[in-house]
Write a protein that holds these residues in place. Sequence first.
Motif, PDB file in Angstrom:
ATOM      1  N   MET A   1       6.283  -2.165   2.715  1.00  0.00           N
ATOM      2  CA  MET A   1       6.645  -0.854   2.177  1.00  0.00           C
ATOM      3  C   MET A   1       5.840  -0.582   0.907  1.00  0.00           C
ATOM      4  O   MET A   1       5.604  -1.484   0.112  1.00  0.00           O
ATOM      5  CB  MET A   1       8.144  -0.796   1.860  1.00  0.00           C
ATOM      6  N   PRO A   2       5.369   0.666   0.696  1.00  0.00           N
ATOM      7  CA  PRO A   2       4.710   0.992  -0.568  1.00  0.00           C
ATOM      8  C   PRO A   2       5.739   0.937  -1.690  1.00  0.00           C
ATOM      9  O   PRO A   2       6.867   1.392  -1.529  1.00  0.00           O
ATOM     10  CB  PRO A   2       4.203   2.424  -0.346  1.00  0.00           C
ATOM     11  N   TRP A   3       5.338   0.376  -2.823  1.00  0.00           N
ATOM     12  CA  TRP A   3       6.285   0.218  -3.930  1.00  0.00           C
ATOM     13  C   TRP A   3       5.930   1.205  -5.033  1.00  0.00           C
ATOM     14  O   TRP A   3       4.851   1.142  -5.609  1.00  0.00           O
ATOM     15  CB  TRP A   3       6.223  -1.206  -4.480  1.00  0.00           C
ATOM     16  N   ALA A  35       9.356 -10.250   1.775  1.00  0.00           N
ATOM     17  CA  ALA A  35       7.969 -10.001   2.193  1.00  0.00           C
ATOM     18  C   ALA A  35       7.412  -8.772   1.471  1.00  0.00           C
ATOM     19  O   ALA A  35       6.246  -8.751   1.057  1.00  0.00           O
ATOM     20  CB  ALA A  35       7.887  -9.811   3.706  1.00  0.00           C
ATOM     21  N   ASP A  36       8.250  -7.740   1.312  1.00  0.00           N
ATOM     22  CA  ASP A  36       7.839  -6.569   0.540  1.00  0.00           C
ATOM     23  C   ASP A  36       7.515  -6.960  -0.893  1.00  0.00           C
ATOM     24  O   ASP A  36       6.512  -6.510  -1.468  1.00  0.00           O
ATOM     25  CB  ASP A  36       8.941  -5.505   0.532  1.00  0.00           C
ATOM     26  N   ARG A  37       8.358  -7.799  -1.486  1.00  0.00           N
ATOM     27  CA  ARG A  37       8.153  -8.201  -2.882  1.00  0.00           C
ATOM     28  C   ARG A  37       6.889  -9.053  -3.033  1.00  0.00           C
ATOM     29  O   ARG A  37       6.177  -8.926  -4.023  1.00  0.00           O
ATOM     30  CB  ARG A  37       9.384  -8.941  -3.400  1.00  0.00           C
ATOM     31  N   ARG A  65      13.557 -11.136 -11.114  1.00  0.00           N
ATOM     32  CA  ARG A  65      13.024 -12.047 -10.107  1.00  0.00           C
ATOM     33  C   ARG A  65      11.501 -12.005 -10.162  1.00  0.00           C
ATOM     34  O   ARG A  65      10.909 -10.977 -10.491  1.00  0.00           O
ATOM     35  CB  ARG A  65      13.503 -11.658  -8.705  1.00  0.00           C
ATOM     36  N   PHE A  66      10.867 -13.140  -9.810  1.00  0.00           N
ATOM     37  CA  PHE A  66       9.411 -13.254  -9.880  1.00  0.00           C
ATOM     38  C   PHE A  66       8.859 -13.703  -8.534  1.00  0.00           C
ATOM     39  O   PHE A  66       9.378 -14.641  -7.916  1.00  0.00           O
ATOM     40  CB  PHE A  66       8.998 -14.253 -10.953  1.00  0.00           C
ATOM     41  N   PHE A  67       7.772 -13.041  -8.113  1.00  0.00           N
ATOM     42  CA  PHE A  67       7.123 -13.374  -6.850  1.00  0.00           C
ATOM     43  C   PHE A  67       5.617 -13.451  -7.033  1.00  0.00           C
ATOM     44  O   PHE A  67       5.025 -12.649  -7.767  1.00  0.00           O
ATOM     45  CB  PHE A  67       7.420 -12.313  -5.783  1.00  0.00           C
ATOM     46  N   THR A  68       4.993 -14.424  -6.368  1.00  0.00           N
ATOM     47  CA  THR A  68       3.554 -14.404  -6.139  1.00  0.00           C
ATOM     48  C   THR A  68       3.331 -13.865  -4.728  1.00  0.00           C
ATOM     49  O   THR A  68       4.284 -13.434  -4.057  1.00  0.00           O
ATOM     50  CB  THR A  68       2.941 -15.810  -6.255  1.00  0.00           C
ATOM     51  N   ALA A  69       2.105 -13.921  -4.261  1.00  0.00           N
ATOM     52  CA  ALA A  69       1.819 -13.448  -2.906  1.00  0.00           C
ATOM     53  C   ALA A  69       2.438 -14.336  -1.844  1.00  0.00           C
ATOM     54  O   ALA A  69       2.577 -13.917  -0.690  1.00  0.00           O
ATOM     55  CB  ALA A  69       0.311 -13.360  -2.695  1.00  0.00           C
ATOM     56  N   THR A  70       2.829 -15.555  -2.228  1.00  0.00           N
ATOM     57  CA  THR A  70       3.327 -16.492  -1.211  1.00  0.00           C
ATOM     58  C   THR A  70       4.752 -16.957  -1.415  1.00  0.00           C
ATOM     59  O   THR A  70       5.337 -17.524  -0.500  1.00  0.00           O
ATOM     60  CB  THR A  70       2.433 -17.740  -1.150  1.00  0.00           C
TER      61      THR A  70
END
Length: 289
Positions: A1-3, A35-37, A65-70
């Motif tokens: 989804m576009p954020w 997955a969006d994040r 919350r923190f996310f990288t690409a993986t």
Amino acid sequence: MPWPDVTVVDACVRGDGRGGSPTAVTDDDPAATDADRRAVAPAAGASHAAFLGPRRTPHGGLPVRFFTATAELSGCGHGTVAAQAVRLTRTTLDELHDRQLTGGRTFDTTAIRRPAGIEVWFDQGLVALRHPAPDERAAIVAALGLTADDPHPTDAPRIAAPGAPRMLVPVHDRSALFRLRPDLGTLTAACRRYGLLGCFVYVPPTGGRPGAARMFAPAIGVDEDVANANSTGCLAAHLLDTSGAQTLEIEVEQGDVLGRPASVLASARRGPTGITTRVGGLAVVRAGH
């Protein structure tokens, strides 16, 4: 989804406002998937993304919350600097003293407007330290490709965990640090085998000169971090533990090899339950997009 409404923050810039680690900051969307994040950081040209929760917890902490690409991370130091800088810009205050909930822990944060950006500090909490097992140390050193002349003459590798453990590896000078070319596949396998977030290779501060460091974390999708604030706090805890002092303050320069000069500050203090640390950095908030 576009954020929508993603703001990019250069976190932990040098004192003159140059460089820093590009970090995406946005309000979380409860309808989004992980997955969006994970897609937000690479879409924004950043290694990490911070997601600000809409409601405070009963203990007063604002969820982030923190996310990288993986992967989702249990904590992110420069991401916290970025998140709190954005929160201050949404107010008319000169200073914002607050609480953040990340990875199941609620901690104090402070954000202050400065001429060159927004200075952010946060309480990292207790840092657990241990010596690596011989096979653990050998695997990481081999993956880094250190030569016989590279190790520091008096310091030694340590495992430090403010939550997620990482290995701190000292080298004897900046030349040794800057010429490192790790085998990222081997390092990924070694970190996963021993449950490590990554490897923080550093030159200790000395003679009034800041330390220098490079953080490699390919196991979580970040081959090399521009600035790793949590590892800087871990280094402060390690140096305090080996010094015998009661308190210690350090500055560690990072990001030079990547062309993004960065600087992280940290302080460590002995207490009745162990060594606790505070970590800080200067952030420059770019326009959102």
